[in-house]
Design an enzyme around this catalytic site. Sequence first.
Site, PDB file in Angstrom:
ATOM      1  N   HIS A 288       0.498  -0.816  -0.004  1.00 56.78           N
ATOM      2  CA  HIS A 288      -0.250  -0.275  -0.097  1.00 56.78           C
ATOM      3  C   HIS A 288       0.694   0.801  -0.139  1.00 56.78           C
ATOM      4  O   HIS A 288       0.473   2.700  -0.576  1.00 56.78           O
ATOM      5  CB  HIS A 288      -0.781  -0.118   1.467  1.00 56.78           C
ATOM      6  CG  HIS A 288      -1.561  -0.882   1.200  1.00 56.78           C
ATOM      7  ND1 HIS A 288      -3.248  -1.409   0.222  1.00 56.78           N
ATOM      8  CD2 HIS A 288      -2.096  -2.465   1.920  1.00 56.78           C
ATOM      9  CE1 HIS A 288      -3.788  -2.321   0.115  1.00 56.78           C
ATOM     10  NE2 HIS A 288      -3.068  -3.028   1.598  1.00 56.78           N
ATOM     11  N   HIS A 363       6.057  43.371 -39.744  1.00 60.82           N
ATOM     12  CA  HIS A 363       6.833  42.516 -38.209  1.00 60.82           C
ATOM     13  C   HIS A 363       6.855  41.706 -38.226  1.00 60.82           C
ATOM     14  O   HIS A 363       6.544  40.500 -37.924  1.00 60.82           O
ATOM     15  CB  HIS A 363       5.001  42.702 -37.335  1.00 60.82           C
ATOM     16  CG  HIS A 363       4.703  43.025 -35.598  1.00 60.82           C
ATOM     17  ND1 HIS A 363       5.230  41.499 -35.017  1.00 60.82           N
ATOM     18  CD2 HIS A 363       4.211  43.258 -35.238  1.00 60.82           C
ATOM     19  CE1 HIS A 363       4.607  41.760 -33.607  1.00 60.82           C
ATOM     20  NE2 HIS A 363       4.549  43.339 -33.892  1.00 60.82           N
TER      21      HIS A 363
END
Length: 461
Positions: A288, A363
């Site tokens: 676990h 740009h």
Amino acid sequence: MEKQTTIKNKITLKGKGLHTGKNVEVNILPAQANSGIVFKRIDLENPVLIKADAEAVTETSRGTTIEAKGAKVATIEHLMAALYASNIDNALIEINGEEVPILDGSSKYWLEAIEKSRVEELEKERKYFCLKEIVSYVDEENDIELIAMPYDGFRVDLNIDFSPRIIGSQNSCLKNLSEFKEGFSNCRTFVFLDEIEQLLKLNLIKGGDLDNALIFVDKVLEEEQIKHLASVFGKNPNDIKVEKGLLNNVKQNFENEPARHKLLDFIGDIALVGKPIKARFIVKRPGHKVNNLLSRKIKTIMENNTIPVYDPNKEPVYDIKAIKNLLPHRFPMLLIDKVIEIGEDYVIGLKNVTGNEDFFNGHFPQEPVMPGVLIVEALGQTGGVLALKDIEDPENYSTYFMKFGEVKFRNKVVPGDTLLLKLTLSEPIRRGIVKMKGEAYVGNKLVVEAQLMAQVAKTKK
């Protein structure tokens, strides 16, 4: 498209907690989509909700315990495995004690109860977490290794090794969750006889019984030991038997039942990730504690896994022709080339940024950079696909920006970049108002993020 699920009818089961020995009643109730699996301690003066979550785990010594606001629910793994194997995404579990009843030590009765209740589909889409990288937990000192790897399905290959003890080394394999019912659900928890005394001294296994666990015996029992065990379990000494190394009259369902039970436990623990997972697990000497550590690792990756991935070999959900049927934009203002993924509340689009884009002329001529405002526009157009996809006549509708905010420009976008545009609904669409979180990526770099709001409106003719 798979839908999320819940149970159709209320489930009630009663029994003793393995460690507390207290009688407990569990009621499993239907729940809304996206609520997940939530436990509710109704025996407390102020009931506490505890989400079934890997990060809520606080104890793993003899089962998995979750906790919130000082309230605990222990030994949840067998129930969680049954819910996960049954593809139950959402449920409210009311419990009037601190430990889920052990029942027969397996998932069998939980699974049968879920089947009897039946599964109900909800409106929301089920979202799988598809592992895209290997995740592992390794403890070389204790010869522990847990590996999760990308896989189109759910598979677990597991090994346990208790050598030189009677169980020895065992393997188990689940190739698909459909095998869980017949091959794993009835596999019970197990313990070695010499561990029982230690557990009793720790004031545990008060609800233990010869019928809800496999108890393995390595040595021949003396008469005094048999009498002592009979008194512990409230049995007649004549009923205490050892057959093939087992201290009871319960026969193993499978020769490798311990390995199968460990696989059952692993599924119950990995379910705490909180989503159904597509992965293959190779597991050596699980428990676990380490199961939870792996679950936490996967959960962290899942929560941070916001970067979309583009596979050029995969057919798009919408190509440029389909996009033009949804959006009114045209050259030079159509800023999305494909939709590569779409769900109920998200969409991922793609823009190939080339050196021929008209805006690069100004740009900037010497250092071409895609204007940030056009990246935001591309995000908006991708969100428009999400907003219009379920409208019967999308050609008669348009989406219009109402506002955008929290805009952050993080990296430049230049010719040759592939721009991935991810939009996620911040809340359900209401009265044509669409609120979205937008993220634009180049590779694994976030270049722009913003909060967008738009309105879907009928186009005036």
